[in-house]
Design a protein around this motif. Structure first.
Motif, PDB file in Angstrom:
ATOM      1  N   ARG A  20       2.154  22.227  18.704  1.00 36.18           N
ATOM      2  CA  ARG A  20       1.848  21.859  20.092  1.00 36.18           C
ATOM      3  C   ARG A  20       0.558  22.522  20.566  1.00 36.18           C
ATOM      4  O   ARG A  20      -0.304  21.878  21.168  1.00 36.18           O
ATOM      5  CB  ARG A  20       3.032  22.257  20.974  1.00 36.18           C
ATOM      6  CG  ARG A  20       3.066  21.640  22.323  1.00 36.18           C
ATOM      7  CD  ARG A  20       4.349  21.943  23.095  1.00 36.18           C
ATOM      8  NE  ARG A  20       4.650  23.377  23.150  1.00 36.18           N
ATOM      9  CZ  ARG A  20       5.693  23.953  22.561  1.00 36.18           C
ATOM     10  NH1 ARG A  20       6.547  23.228  21.864  1.00 36.18           N
ATOM     11  NH2 ARG A  20       5.905  25.250  22.657  1.00 36.18           N
ATOM     12  N   ASP A  21       0.408  23.818  20.247  1.00 32.47           N
ATOM     13  CA  ASP A  21      -0.804  24.535  20.648  1.00 32.47           C
ATOM     14  C   ASP A  21      -2.048  23.970  19.977  1.00 32.47           C
ATOM     15  O   ASP A  21      -3.111  23.870  20.585  1.00 32.47           O
ATOM     16  CB  ASP A  21      -0.681  26.026  20.325  1.00 32.47           C
ATOM     17  CG  ASP A  21       0.338  26.727  21.210  1.00 32.47           C
ATOM     18  OD1 ASP A  21       0.790  26.118  22.199  1.00 32.47           O
ATOM     19  OD2 ASP A  21       0.677  27.885  20.900  1.00 32.47           O
ATOM     20  N   SER A  22      -1.932  23.601  18.705  1.00 32.89           N
ATOM     21  CA  SER A  22      -3.100  23.058  18.002  1.00 32.89           C
ATOM     22  C   SER A  22      -3.513  21.710  18.592  1.00 32.89           C
ATOM     23  O   SER A  22      -4.703  21.397  18.666  1.00 32.89           O
ATOM     24  CB  SER A  22      -2.832  22.943  16.501  1.00 32.89           C
ATOM     25  OG  SER A  22      -1.862  21.976  16.244  1.00 32.89           O
ATOM     26  N   LEU A  23      -2.543  20.907  19.027  1.00 33.79           N
ATOM     27  CA  LEU A  23      -2.876  19.629  19.673  1.00 33.79           C
ATOM     28  C   LEU A  23      -3.597  19.854  20.998  1.00 33.79           C
ATOM     29  O   LEU A  23      -4.544  19.137  21.327  1.00 33.79           O
ATOM     30  CB  LEU A  23      -1.615  18.794  19.893  1.00 33.79           C
ATOM     31  CG  LEU A  23      -0.986  18.195  18.638  1.00 33.79           C
ATOM     32  CD1 LEU A  23       0.336  17.520  18.980  1.00 33.79           C
ATOM     33  CD2 LEU A  23      -1.935  17.220  17.983  1.00 33.79           C
ATOM     34  N   VAL A  24      -3.156  20.854  21.747  1.00 39.41           N
ATOM     35  CA  VAL A  24      -3.820  21.179  23.016  1.00 39.41           C
ATOM     36  C   VAL A  24      -5.252  21.623  22.760  1.00 39.41           C
ATOM     37  O   VAL A  24      -6.190  21.177  23.436  1.00 39.41           O
ATOM     38  CB  VAL A  24      -3.037  22.272  23.782  1.00 39.41           C
ATOM     39  CG1 VAL A  24      -3.849  22.805  24.948  1.00 39.41           C
ATOM     40  CG2 VAL A  24      -1.710  21.731  24.257  1.00 39.41           C
TER      41      VAL A  24
END
Length: 81
Positions: A57-61
């Protein structure tokens, strides 16, 4: 002529910060260091599924923020996802 020199200096600074650094050769371990490394490799604890999901999720953000930054700057950027 001064503007040209400033331009060259700016390009040089940008290239030195953007270009990848050479990868150093991996050292060979001997003795106690090698034994400790093998024990650590054998006892790897997998991440819990919640942690893996949080990382994804953090990498997508981060990717979205980077894409938005390029878009605002007018740079064409190929979106991979």
């Amino acid at each position: 002529m001064q503007n040209y020199h400033i331009f060259v200096i700016v390009i040089f600074l940008l290239k030195t910060q953007i270009m990848a650094r050479p990868i150093k050769e991996t050292p060979v371990l001997y003795g106690k260091d090698a034994i400790r490394m093998m024990k650590e490799v054998e006892n790897v604890v997998p991440l819990p599924p919640e942690e893996i999901e949080r990382i994804k999720r953090d990498s997508l953000v981060l990717e979205k923020n980077q894409y938005d930054s390029y878009e605002k700057a007018g740079i064409k950027f190929k979106k991979w996802i």
